[in-house]
Design an enzyme around this catalytic site. Structure first.
Site, short mmCIF file in Angstrom:
data_model
loop_
_atom_site.label_atom_id
_atom_site.label_comp_id
_atom_site.label_asym_id
_atom_site.label_seq_id
_atom_site.Cartn_x
_atom_site.Cartn_y
_atom_site.Cartn_z
N ASP A 1 -12.26 39.11 -94.84
CA ASP A 1 -11.19 38.72 -94.21
C ASP A 1 -10.31 39.72 -94.10
OD1 ASP A 1 -8.76 37.23 -93.70
OD2 ASP A 1 -9.66 35.42 -94.54
N ASP B 1 -4.47 40.53 -92.53
CA ASP B 1 -4.94 39.30 -92.32
C ASP B 1 -5.00 38.80 -90.94
OD1 ASP B 1 -6.06 36.91 -92.63
OD2 ASP B 1 -4.52 36.01 -94.02
N HIS C 1 -12.82 36.33 -89.45
CA HIS C 1 -11.85 35.70 -88.52
C HIS C 1 -10.92 36.69 -87.74
CE1 HIS C 1 -7.75 35.02 -90.28
NE2 HIS C 1 -8.63 35.26 -91.44
N GLU D 1 -9.70 30.43 -88.28
CA GLU D 1 -9.79 30.41 -89.63
C GLU D 1 -8.53 29.81 -90.34
OE1 GLU D 1 -9.56 32.09 -93.75
OE2 GLU D 1 -8.32 32.09 -91.91
N GLU D 2 -7.49 30.38 -89.75
CA GLU D 2 -6.34 29.93 -90.36
C GLU D 2 -5.88 28.66 -90.31
OE1 GLU D 2 -4.98 31.86 -92.20
OE2 GLU D 2 -4.99 34.12 -91.46
N HIS E 1 1.11 36.60 -93.97
CA HIS E 1 1.22 35.40 -92.78
C HIS E 1 2.64 35.71 -92.31
CE1 HIS E 1 -2.18 32.49 -94.07
NE2 HIS E 1 -2.57 33.58 -93.91
ZN LIG Z 1 -7.45 35.46 -93.34
#
Ligand SMILES: [Zn+2]
Length: 706
Positions: free
Chosen positions: A419, A353, A343, A390-391, A520
């Protein structure tokens, strides 16, 4: 015995075979390849492996992390355009696959400590006030309540509180991250009657108790916020308004009120510095020792006297998302597909990420494109999917998988997902058991940048030295059952879910891991990566080599190296000992194990036989694909029919549960005999698929049971 043809296996065969393969000694085999094709394949892989380049990875990462790019925003559309342009520059012909899906954004986030002191909470990282802490899909609210500390908000944590006489009903529960997916915490808090959920990362888990914090080190500083969604995608992922079908233009939508995965209680993440304003002011009983984190005061459970007011204004709105899809058409078996997924949307800059994975995918594209430019064509089709959103709830991959369910069911060999490609040097993998041997073999074919040995050797050495990966696994997975190095069984939390759990396609998920405390958050940025995650970007390039060579092997092989016998060993170990009711399923598992070993032997013999024909390979391929699909049942799992796979399903924590139906029946006093009969029937169907000779006019039709 594996389908994988190792050097030892070839040598052993050469001893007993009347006509030893001439190249067996000179060339170690490659799983799934006839001995006569190994040299050619090694040359192809060598040619590919020269392309992925650390400097190019650095350049891609710099570009895709240039600005925060949440799905559904113009910044994320710019990342999509970059991927599209890079695919084109590589010589591929990318297309956008668009979906109109329900997304969610913060309008106003106000969280305030109102007693016994006043403090503004829910602050973003310093300097990033425009990126408030928020949980996608949280309901809006304006409420005030006492706070209770609930540790990781797992079922057992709430049980312990109830035992201690602490009532969470109507209160705001404060939970730390990890030991489960945040959506599972939101669901558990709702079930226990909490009014709202606050989450935070305790420095014990990914902050200063682990080591130096960013910008001095890789761990999370006090202002770090872990954003994310709290949607319950372990019930059904993808657009919450189109459960089970694609959100293409004009698609039917259900009412949001009927969407089971949407969280029912409001929630918001906090930085450790803000959580400590609350935690330091909780009274009541002292927290049990294992509930205490690393903040500098005694942890108490509450409730109160800390009271918090939460005013959240959240939108839920339909926006357009776009996957970027590039297909290299297969020359011999175009309907058979090797899927590569990653993603590109992120909660902020997303360097680890998912930017590291995106950079690796762009280098895979460049490598494949270079081969194609000089006239090479894969035997099977290779499809690269850069997934959007995706998140939010694995949205882009799920909608695409649902849209193309039929062709994927027919022809997909496997989904290779990356990922987060690199946040350190420690290789780790999650995969369908049938691909464990394959993953190890590919890891043996790529050099580990730090040690100069193979990735496989470095991986094995680390495991022997007592180390799992040195980081927390965010995509948590259950225990493995094999000789190692350990490959985890698939849980959820990334884009492979629709392919495995909904369609029965084997998957592998690959990553290089390391100390990573900025997940994140705004601090998961280019600078963090360049200084701590992968200085020099060599592991990005190694990830691209691994990923690309894996794709080349599955696309070029004569028979996909899918080892169903490994699958059966995992199933057998997951059956609790000493319960006579389980005997029918044990018997079916044994029979399937025998059939799988027989298939492995037959394939291995074919792959060294001078009388090899392509039709043999095509037939064996289709039998294996049908067998993988037969692990799915049309009716799915109880209360979550979208999850059709009968062997693995994610728990709310995202951890994989093996044999979810039987486990549930045993846990809840359900009808164990019925579940045993059902699983035995499923395993018998897998065995029948494996043993049924394919007919010429039936190209790997999916086998579904109703
Ligand atoms: Zn991810």
């Amino acid at each position: 015995v594996k389908v994988t043809v190792s050097l030892a296996a070839l040598a052993a065969l050469a001893c007993v075979s009347p006509t030893p393969a001439p190249e067996a000694d000179a060339n170690p085999g490659i799983g799934g390849f006839h001995v006569s094709r190994v040299v050619e394949q090694r040359a192809l892989e060598g040619e590919f492996a020269r392309i992925p380049d650390p400097a190019a990875c650095e350049s891609h990462l710099r570009r895709v992390t240039a600005e925060p790019h949440v799905a559904g925003t113009p910044a994320n559309a710019r990342v999509a355009e970059y991927i599209h342009a890079q695919f084109r520059a590589a010589g591929l012909s990318p297309e956008f696959a668009e979906y109109e899906v329900l997304l969610s954004y913060p309008e106003r986030i106000e969280v305030e400590l109102v007693a016994p002191a006043r403090a503004t909470l829910a602050r973003a990282e310093d300097g990033f006030e425009s990126l408030p802490p928020w949980h996608a899909y949280s309901p809006s609210c304006d409420l005030e309540a006492e706070v209770v500390y609930v540790n990781y908000a797992r079922a057992e944590d709430f049980d312990a509180l109830a035992e201690a006489g602490v009532d969470v009903r109507g209160r705001i529960v404060l939970a730390r991250h990890f030991q489960g997916y945040r959506g599972g915490k939101a669901l558990e808090a709702h079930r226990r009657g909490a009014a709202a959920l606050l989450t935070y990362s305790d420095p014990a888990d990914d902050g200063w108790a682990k080591g130096k914090v960013y910008p001095e080190g890789p761990w999370g500083p006090a202002d770090k916020v872990q954003r994310g969604a709290t949607v319950h995608d372990f019930l059904v992922p993808g657009d919450p308004l189109t459960p089970g079908w694609a959100s293409t233009a004009g698609a039917r939508r259900i009412d949001a009120a009927e969407a089971g995965p949407l969280p029912k209680i409001p929630s918001c993440p906090l930085a450790p510095r803000d959580a400590s304003e609350i935690l330091s002011r909780l009274g009541g009983a002292g927290a049990p020792p294992e509930w205490r984190g690393a903040l500098p005061f005694a942890y108490h459970l509450g409730p109160g006297p800390a009271r918090v007011r939460m005013r959240l204004e959240m939108t839920r709105e339909i926006r357009t998302i776009r996957n970027v899809v590039a297909r290299l058409e297969g020359g011999k078996f175009p309907e058979e597909i090797v899927l590569l997924t990653n993603h590109y949307d992120a909660w902020a800059h997303g360097a680890v990420d998912p930017g590291s994975g995106t950079a690796a995918m762009l280098e895979v594209a460049r490598g494949l494109g270079a081969l194609a430019k000089r006239g090479w064509r894969p035997r099977r089709s290779i499809v690269l999917v850069a997934c959007d959103a995706e998140e939010f709830t694995l949205t882009g991959s799920t909608e695409w998988g649902e849209e193309h369910a039929e062709s994927l069911s027919k022809g997909a060999i496997a989904c290779l997902n990356v990922d987060s490609a690199a946040c350190g040097p420690d290789f780790g993998a999650t995969a369908s058991p049938s691909l464990w041997g394959f993953v190890r073999e590919v890891a043996g074919a790529v050099e580990d940048p730090a040690t100069g040995k193979s990735v496989l050797e470095a991986w094995r050495a680390r495991e022997r030295a007592g180390g799992a990966a040195s980081t927390l696994r965010y995509v948590a997975a259950g225990p493995a059952a094999d000789e190692g190095p350990t490959v985890s069984v698939p849980g959820s939390g990334s884009d492979y879910t629709v392919f495995l759990n909904h369609l029965g396609i084997p998957i592998a998920d690959l990553a290089f891991e390391g100390p990573y405390g900025v997940y994140h958050s705004v601090h998961d940025n280019f600078d963090w990566m360049a200084r701590f995650g992968d200085p020099g970007f060599r592991y990005h390039a190694a990830a691209a080599r691994l990923w690309g060579i894996a794709a080349l092997r599955l696309a070029e092989c004569d028979v996909p190296p899918l080892d169903l016998a490994a699958y059966v060993r995992v199933i057998e170990r997951a059956l609790p000992e000493g319960d006579a009711r389980l005997e029918p399923v044990r018997a079916s598992a044994r029979a399937l194990g025998d059939a799988a070993e027989k298939t492995n032997r037959r394939v291995r013999d074919l792959l060294v036989s001078p009388e090899w024909s392509e039709a043999d390979g095509a037939g064996a391929t289709q039998a294996l694909l049908r067998a993988e699909r037969a692990f799915c049942r049309e009716e799915g799992l109880p209360d979550r029919p979208w999850f059709r796979h009968q062997i693995f399903a994610p728990l709310p924590s995202y951890v994989a549960e093996t044999l979810p139906r039987i486990r549930r029946a045993l846990r809840t006093g359900g009808d164990v005999e019925a579940e045993v009969a059902r699983l035995a029937e499923t395993l018998d169907a897998v065995r029948a698929a494996l043993l049924t000779p394919p007919t010429a006019e039936e190209p790997s039709a999916p086998r579904r049971r109703s």
